[in-house]
Design a protein around this motif. Sequence first.
Motif, PDB file in Angstrom:
ATOM      1  N   ALA A 268      -0.656  -1.901  50.530  1.00 17.42           N
ATOM      2  CA  ALA A 268       0.088  -3.476  50.463  1.00 17.42           C
ATOM      3  C   ALA A 268       0.319  -4.198  51.750  1.00 17.42           C
ATOM      4  N   ARG A 269       0.400  -3.526  52.649  1.00 18.45           N
ATOM      5  CA  ARG A 269       0.384  -4.523  53.983  1.00 18.45           C
ATOM      6  C   ARG A 269      -0.941  -4.857  54.199  1.00 18.45           C
ATOM      7  N   ALA A 270      -1.924  -4.044  53.907  1.00 13.88           N
ATOM      8  CA  ALA A 270      -3.408  -4.346  54.429  1.00 13.88           C
ATOM      9  C   ALA A 270      -3.998  -5.573  53.178  1.00 13.88           C
ATOM     10  N   GLU A 271      -3.324  -5.443  52.023  1.00  8.22           N
ATOM     11  CA  GLU A 271      -3.847  -6.301  51.207  1.00  8.22           C
ATOM     12  C   GLU A 271      -3.365  -7.903  51.744  1.00  8.22           C
ATOM     13  N   ALA A 272      -2.075  -8.188  52.095  1.00  6.74           N
ATOM     14  CA  ALA A 272      -1.858  -9.207  52.739  1.00  6.74           C
ATOM     15  C   ALA A 272      -2.603  -9.871  54.015  1.00  6.74           C
ATOM     16  N   ASP A 273      -3.108  -8.743  54.417  1.00  3.89           N
ATOM     17  CA  ASP A 273      -4.099  -9.220  55.779  1.00  3.89           C
ATOM     18  C   ASP A 273      -5.211  -9.688  55.283  1.00  3.89           C
ATOM     19  N   VAL A 274      -5.875  -9.067  54.322  1.00  2.00           N
ATOM     20  CA  VAL A 274      -7.448  -9.552  53.854  1.00  2.00           C
ATOM     21  C   VAL A 274      -7.315 -10.582  52.863  1.00  2.00           C
ATOM     22  N   MET A 275      -6.114 -11.022  52.094  1.00  5.41           N
ATOM     23  CA  MET A 275      -6.102 -11.836  51.227  1.00  5.41           C
ATOM     24  C   MET A 275      -6.540 -13.332  51.967  1.00  5.41           C
ATOM     25  N   THR A 276      -7.235 -14.033  51.098  1.00  8.21           N
ATOM     26  CA  THR A 276      -7.714 -15.410  51.775  1.00  8.21           C
ATOM     27  C   THR A 276      -7.360 -16.405  50.746  1.00  8.21           C
ATOM     28  N   THR A 277      -7.108 -17.636  51.003  1.00 10.03           N
ATOM     29  CA  THR A 277      -6.762 -18.736  50.051  1.00 10.03           C
ATOM     30  C   THR A 277      -7.784 -18.789  48.933  1.00 10.03           C
ATOM     31  N   ALA A 278      -7.355 -18.782  47.885  1.00  7.78           N
ATOM     32  CA  ALA A 278      -8.108 -18.821  46.601  1.00  7.78           C
ATOM     33  C   ALA A 278      -7.920 -20.385  45.983  1.00  7.78           C
ATOM     34  N   PRO A 279      -9.292 -20.707  46.080  1.00 10.78           N
ATOM     35  CA  PRO A 279      -9.346 -22.151  45.232  1.00 10.78           C
ATOM     36  C   PRO A 279      -8.919 -22.026  43.784  1.00 10.78           C
ATOM     37  N   GLY A 284      -8.454 -22.096  34.544  1.00  9.40           N
ATOM     38  CA  GLY A 284      -7.234 -21.621  34.870  1.00  9.40           C
ATOM     39  C   GLY A 284      -7.447 -20.082  34.947  1.00  9.40           C
ATOM     40  N   ALA A 285      -8.494 -19.576  35.146  1.00  9.91           N
ATOM     41  CA  ALA A 285      -8.704 -18.211  35.246  1.00  9.91           C
ATOM     42  C   ALA A 285      -8.240 -17.571  36.594  1.00  9.91           C
ATOM     43  N   GLN A 286      -7.439 -16.663  36.548  1.00  4.23           N
ATOM     44  CA  GLN A 286      -6.770 -15.944  37.747  1.00  4.23           C
ATOM     45  C   GLN A 286      -8.087 -15.230  38.710  1.00  4.23           C
ATOM     46  N   ALA A 287      -7.719 -15.533  39.793  1.00  3.78           N
ATOM     47  CA  ALA A 287      -8.990 -15.011  40.993  1.00  3.78           C
ATOM     48  C   ALA A 287      -8.163 -14.772  42.259  1.00  3.78           C
ATOM     49  N   VAL A 288      -8.797 -13.500  42.749  1.00  4.86           N
ATOM     50  CA  VAL A 288      -8.222 -12.887  44.078  1.00  4.86           C
ATOM     51  C   VAL A 288      -9.519 -12.850  44.889  1.00  4.86           C
ATOM     52  N   HIS A 289      -9.327 -13.519  46.285  1.00  7.42           N
ATOM     53  CA  HIS A 289     -10.170 -13.534  47.168  1.00  7.42           C
ATOM     54  C   HIS A 289      -9.960 -12.779  48.397  1.00  7.42           C
ATOM     55  N   LEU A 290     -10.763 -11.803  48.830  1.00  5.71           N
ATOM     56  CA  LEU A 290     -10.751 -10.978  49.958  1.00  5.71           C
ATOM     57  C   LEU A 290     -11.446 -11.029  50.794  1.00  5.71           C
ATOM     58  N   ASP A 291     -11.075 -10.798  52.237  1.00  3.35           N
ATOM     59  CA  ASP A 291     -12.007 -11.058  53.087  1.00  3.35           C
ATOM     60  C   ASP A 291     -12.813  -9.647  53.575  1.00  3.35           C
ATOM     61  N   THR A 292     -14.199  -9.741  53.383  1.00  4.62           N
ATOM     62  CA  THR A 292     -15.116  -8.255  53.453  1.00  4.62           C
ATOM     63  C   THR A 292     -15.279  -7.799  54.846  1.00  4.62           C
ATOM     64  N   GLY A 354     -20.669 -14.454  50.211  1.00  4.50           N
ATOM     65  CA  GLY A 354     -20.719 -14.730  51.758  1.00  4.50           C
ATOM     66  C   GLY A 354     -19.839 -13.643  52.257  1.00  4.50           C
ATOM     67  N   GLY A 355     -18.842 -14.203  53.093  1.00  2.60           N
ATOM     68  CA  GLY A 355     -17.767 -13.095  53.528  1.00  2.60           C
ATOM     69  C   GLY A 355     -16.690 -12.946  52.596  1.00  2.60           C
ATOM     70  N   ARG A 356     -16.716 -13.212  51.436  1.00  8.83           N
ATOM     71  CA  ARG A 356     -15.602 -13.102  50.407  1.00  8.83           C
ATOM     72  C   ARG A 356     -15.724 -12.258  49.422  1.00  8.83           C
ATOM     73  N   LEU A 357     -15.071 -11.398  48.986  1.00  8.90           N
ATOM     74  CA  LEU A 357     -15.072 -10.812  47.477  1.00  8.90           C
ATOM     75  C   LEU A 357     -14.300 -11.441  46.810  1.00  8.90           C
ATOM     76  N   VAL A 358     -14.879 -11.980  45.544  1.00  7.59           N
ATOM     77  CA  VAL A 358     -14.254 -12.790  44.718  1.00  7.59           C
ATOM     78  C   VAL A 358     -13.982 -11.767  43.264  1.00  7.59           C
ATOM     79  N   ILE A 359     -12.801 -11.798  42.871  1.00  6.39           N
ATOM     80  CA  ILE A 359     -12.492 -11.110  41.718  1.00  6.39           C
ATOM     81  C   ILE A 359     -11.513 -11.925  40.658  1.00  6.39           C
ATOM     82  N   ARG A 360     -12.285 -12.144  39.510  1.00  8.34           N
ATOM     83  CA  ARG A 360     -11.852 -13.173  38.854  1.00  8.34           C
ATOM     84  C   ARG A 360     -11.824 -12.702  37.327  1.00  8.34           C
ATOM     85  N   GLN A 361     -11.107 -13.142  36.261  1.00 11.24           N
ATOM     86  CA  GLN A 361     -11.036 -12.701  34.881  1.00 11.24           C
ATOM     87  C   GLN A 361     -11.895 -13.951  34.237  1.00 11.24           C
ATOM     88  N   GLY A 362     -12.701 -13.440  33.194  1.00  9.68           N
ATOM     89  CA  GLY A 362     -13.475 -14.304  32.316  1.00  9.68           C
ATOM     90  C   GLY A 362     -14.804 -14.817  33.053  1.00  9.68           C
TER      91      GLY A 362
END
Length: 362
Positions: A268-279, A284-292, A354-362
């Motif tokens: 949970a702590r690590a997730e906050a550190d690797v989460m990047t600002t998602a455009p 309207g699909a939800q997306a999560v961007h993580l720093d690889t 690139g340097g991001r992992l993008v996780i999104r629905q749809g």
Amino acid sequence: MGPHPAVAAIRLAVRRVLHDVLVAHSASPSCSPSAASSPSTRSAPAPRDDAPLVLAACSGGADSMALASALAFEAPRAGLRAGGVTVDHGLQQGSDARAAEVVDRMRALGLAPVEAIAVSVGRGGGPEAAARDARYAALDGAAERHGATAVLLGHTRDDQAETVLLGLARGSGTRSLSGMAWVSGADGRYRRPFLQLDRHTVREACLAQSLPVWDDPHNVDPSYTRSRVRHEALPILEKALGKGVVEALARTAQLSRDDADALDAWAARAEADVMTTAPAAAGGAQAVHLDTVGLHGLPTAVRRRVLRRAAIAAGAPAGSLFARHIEEVDRLITGWRGQRAINLPGRVEVRREGGRLVIRQG
């Protein structure tokens, strides 16, 4: 002369849990000082009408009848109200009549309110999982309807050992090996007082109190996986490895739960550190961007927990997300060779950009 040792054991187990329930209730913002009370070992008058209510989930079997009897004895002494619920799964002929008998037995113990709830068992996930889902939905409904602070469940150390073996067979990881929690459910609703008591002790307590019990034929039906574990797998293990297997498996559950809790907190702590600002995602699909880079530097156990949390946050159903799914996603971090996007349950797509992992629905 004191009670039979088995009776004393089940009462002590319930008394400890009721103390925890009272402490939690007293700390609740909605608790008024007059409604809370301190546990006492002395005989006490009937609890106040506004005292917290604790329900026993009772099937009529030895484990749950022992639980109901101990709750009926201990709750008034702790200033708590005690009730009971039995769930009629409708899977056997005459189940409604048996449920009515269980209600009568709970009333005879002094529990109130008591009720029987008939449920319809689906087929999702197999018969055992479907029955469990229907049962917990009914218990949740009863707790909310009666305003119960807690629901006690009669799972024993033997049940815990069986759960660990089932988790081991599935290869589901540390969390699965941690078995059943002492406290679970929304706001810690469910409590399991008997996880340190064996099945023989609770059955002996019923005999000592002349409590009638019902032995569910499903518990010896080899078509059910848990029944095969109980009557075939565990006896074979005890024959090959000696007595103490059940205790060792239950101890493994507690150690695994401690480890899993620590790793989950780290994730949970690590997730906050690797989460990047998602455009803003298209449509309207939800997306999560993580720093690889940040993900790659994490230990495998922590990184995969972060990936699982992110996939669920993006819309993947937790119950359909298996270890093999997370392992494939993990390769986008540890074995990146330009591979294509990975599709997860719930129409969730994971791709590396690139340097991001993008996780999104749809």
